[in-house]
Design a protein around this motif. Structure first.
Motif, PDB file in Angstrom:
ATOM      1  N   UNK A 212     -40.936  -0.902  36.806  1.00 44.71           N
ATOM      2  CA  UNK A 212     -39.996  -1.806  36.142  1.00 44.71           C
ATOM      3  C   UNK A 212     -40.206  -1.776  34.637  1.00 44.71           C
ATOM      4  N   UNK A 213     -39.102  -1.725  33.912  1.00 47.03           N
ATOM      5  CA  UNK A 213     -39.137  -1.768  32.455  1.00 47.03           C
ATOM      6  C   UNK A 213     -38.330  -2.979  32.008  1.00 47.03           C
ATOM      7  N   UNK A 214     -38.977  -3.894  31.294  1.00 43.47           N
ATOM      8  CA  UNK A 214     -38.356  -5.140  30.857  1.00 43.47           C
ATOM      9  C   UNK A 214     -38.453  -5.227  29.335  1.00 43.47           C
ATOM     10  N   UNK A 215     -37.315  -5.372  28.687  1.00 41.85           N
ATOM     11  CA  UNK A 215     -37.314  -5.455  27.231  1.00 41.85           C
ATOM     12  C   UNK A 215     -37.927  -4.246  26.569  1.00 41.85           C
ATOM     13  N   UNK A 216     -37.786  -3.080  27.212  1.00 41.71           N
ATOM     14  CA  UNK A 216     -38.301  -1.834  26.646  1.00 41.71           C
ATOM     15  C   UNK A 216     -39.752  -1.547  26.958  1.00 41.71           C
ATOM     16  N   UNK A 217     -40.420  -2.440  27.722  1.00 43.99           N
ATOM     17  CA  UNK A 217     -41.845  -2.257  28.011  1.00 43.99           C
ATOM     18  C   UNK A 217     -42.084  -2.207  29.510  1.00 43.99           C
ATOM     19  N   UNK A 218     -42.942  -1.291  29.977  1.00 47.25           N
ATOM     20  CA  UNK A 218     -43.226  -1.220  31.413  1.00 47.25           C
ATOM     21  C   UNK A 218     -44.056  -2.406  31.882  1.00 47.25           C
ATOM     22  N   UNK A 219     -43.711  -2.913  33.062  1.00 41.87           N
ATOM     23  CA  UNK A 219     -44.542  -3.909  33.735  1.00 41.87           C
ATOM     24  C   UNK A 219     -45.814  -3.192  34.207  1.00 41.87           C
ATOM     25  N   UNK A 220     -46.997  -3.820  34.111  1.00 43.43           N
ATOM     26  CA  UNK A 220     -48.252  -3.105  34.418  1.00 43.43           C
ATOM     27  C   UNK A 220     -48.432  -2.683  35.867  1.00 43.43           C
ATOM     28  N   UNK A 221     -47.592  -3.216  36.762  1.00 40.41           N
ATOM     29  CA  UNK A 221     -47.726  -2.890  38.182  1.00 40.41           C
ATOM     30  C   UNK A 221     -46.402  -2.356  38.710  1.00 40.41           C
ATOM     31  N   UNK A 222     -46.495  -1.472  39.696  1.00 42.14           N
ATOM     32  CA  UNK A 222     -45.307  -0.931  40.342  1.00 42.14           C
ATOM     33  C   UNK A 222     -45.354  -1.277  41.824  1.00 42.14           C
ATOM     34  N   UNK A 223     -44.246  -1.030  42.515  1.00 37.81           N
ATOM     35  CA  UNK A 223     -44.225  -1.174  43.956  1.00 37.81           C
ATOM     36  C   UNK A 223     -43.977   0.204  44.554  1.00 37.81           C
ATOM     37  N   UNK A 224     -44.949   0.703  45.305  1.00 36.26           N
ATOM     38  CA  UNK A 224     -44.798   1.985  45.992  1.00 36.26           C
ATOM     39  C   UNK A 224     -44.163   1.721  47.347  1.00 36.26           C
ATOM     40  N   UNK A 225     -42.974   2.329  47.574  1.00 32.88           N
ATOM     41  CA  UNK A 225     -42.294   2.199  48.861  1.00 32.88           C
ATOM     42  C   UNK A 225     -42.692   3.407  49.710  1.00 32.88           C
ATOM     43  N   UNK A 242     -43.777  -1.645  51.368  1.00 31.40           N
ATOM     44  CA  UNK A 242     -43.954  -1.870  49.943  1.00 31.40           C
ATOM     45  C   UNK A 242     -45.389  -2.247  49.598  1.00 31.40           C
ATOM     46  N   UNK A 243     -46.061  -1.424  48.801  1.00 29.82           N
ATOM     47  CA  UNK A 243     -47.448  -1.661  48.395  1.00 29.82           C
ATOM     48  C   UNK A 243     -47.508  -1.677  46.873  1.00 29.82           C
ATOM     49  N   UNK A 244     -47.887  -2.815  46.300  1.00 29.21           N
ATOM     50  CA  UNK A 244     -47.991  -2.925  44.846  1.00 29.21           C
ATOM     51  C   UNK A 244     -49.306  -2.317  44.376  1.00 29.21           C
ATOM     52  N   UNK A 245     -49.255  -1.708  43.199  1.00 32.44           N
ATOM     53  CA  UNK A 245     -50.462  -1.102  42.642  1.00 32.44           C
ATOM     54  C   UNK A 245     -50.317  -0.994  41.126  1.00 32.44           C
ATOM     55  N   UNK A 246     -51.433  -0.866  40.407  1.00 35.66           N
ATOM     56  CA  UNK A 246     -51.343  -0.671  38.951  1.00 35.66           C
ATOM     57  C   UNK A 246     -50.664   0.644  38.622  1.00 35.66           C
ATOM     58  N   UNK A 247     -50.027   0.694  37.450  1.00 32.09           N
ATOM     59  CA  UNK A 247     -49.422   1.939  36.996  1.00 32.09           C
ATOM     60  C   UNK A 247     -50.494   2.999  36.778  1.00 32.09           C
ATOM     61  N   UNK A 248     -50.158   4.234  37.137  1.00 33.26           N
ATOM     62  CA  UNK A 248     -51.030   5.362  36.819  1.00 33.26           C
ATOM     63  C   UNK A 248     -50.818   5.762  35.364  1.00 33.26           C
TER      64      UNK A 248
END
Length: 315
Positions: A212-225, A242-248
């Motif tokens: 997810x990118x909000x206001x031009x900045x990535x959210x620190x976590x993603x959801x891996x489907x 759906x498994x959430x994890x920190x961005x690589x």
């Protein structure tokens, strides 16, 4: 602020996972006023402003009857402090026309997020072609022979329609080419419909990540489907886990490269889908996964979004 949500029918929301509901809940917590309408309730009459039949709502905190406010009134979109376009795909002709009404509302003073022109200019599958450094081998064509040559070159491929959603219409064809002709006929209708063909990425076994990118900045976590069973698709709509994890490191690289570009174009919120190291889609219509990330990682994505919305609204 008085915020208008242009969305699907409220009665159909599954609030335990719905991202638009998460936005509403956070906005209400901060004291913002909420209204809602559906795209078909917008209208534009000669000599007047773009308006809609809207409902002013309040959240109840109840899991079943989650809002009150059934009374309908007519209101100009420009009279709201912010208009959030949250209608789910498909991006069909009616969605297209809705963006034109929203763009007229912008000319009348409305502040619309994501911007209507940006929604039209970023078809969610085709938009990745602008960023070749971040995508795998990909072809968009209407020609059956082009598809056959691409398959011959790469052996294991994914075919998908450009206007699909939720994993619909996605096919995998292995090196043996089994059913390739039939799949081409199904997807491109004798050359009438464009098809996207991509080299199969085995990293899908580890999940199709929503960054997810909000206001031009990535959210620190993603959801891996993550696909389940024999399924090749990870979409939650077709049973993906759906498994959430920190961005690589690669996710951060992608998010930080695309974020400023998308934000400059009027996309306050975007969902970039990544398999392994490669972007596969850029979702801009109604990106989701806020609640899953918050529930698993404790990151309040809705709060990040409302922060960005409050900063973006000019008063």
């Amino acid at each position: 602020m008085n915020i208008l949500f242009v969305a699907d029918p409220l009665e159909q929301f599954q609030i335990y996972k719905d991202t638009t509901f998460a936005m509403m809940r956070e906005a209400a917590r901060r004291g913002h006023r909420l209204s809602a309408c559906e795209p078909q309730q917008m209208r534009w009459q000669r000599g007047g402003r773009v308006s809609a039949r809207v409902r002013d709502i309040e959240l109840t905190g109840d899991a079943t009857d989650w809002f009150v406010g059934r009374q309908v009134r007519n209101a100009a979109l420009a009279d709201f402090d912010a208009v959030l376009m949250r209608k789910d795909p498909p991006f069909d002709s009616e969605y297209f026309y809705a963006t034109h009404l929203l763009e007229q509302a912008e000319r009348e003073g409305a502040q619309v997020f994501n911007r209507p022109r940006a929604l039209r200019d970023h078809p969610e599958k085709l938009a990745i072609m602008e960023f070749p450094q971040f995508i795998g081998p990909t072809l968009v064509t209407r020609e059956a022979e082009d598809i056959r040559r691409f398959h011959a070159d790469h052996g294991d491929v994914i075919l998908k329609p450009l206007d699909g959603m939720g994993g619909t219409g996605i096919f995998r064809v292995g090196p043996d080419g089994m059913n390739l002709g039939s799949i081409i006929e199904t997807l491109n209708g004798g050359g009438r419909q464009s098809v996207m063909v991509q080299k199969f990425l085995p990293e899908i076994a580890e999940g199709d990540k929503r960054v997810l990118i909000i206001g031009g900045k990535p959210v620190p976590y993603c959801l891996a489907r993550i696909p389940q069973g024999n399924e090749v698709r990870g979409n939650l709509a077709v049973g993906g886990l759906g498994v959430a994890r920190p961005l690589s490191a690669r996710d951060w690289e992608i998010g930080e490269a695309l974020g400023p570009i998308l934000h400059e174009r009027g996309l306050l919120l975007a969902g970039v889908d990544v398999i392994g190291d490669c972007i596969t889609e850029i979702n801009v219509t109604s990106p989701t996964c806020f609640q899953e990330i918050q529930q698993q990682m404790g990151c309040d994505v809705a709060a990040l979004f409302i922060d960005a919305l409050e900063a973006a609204v000019k008063r």
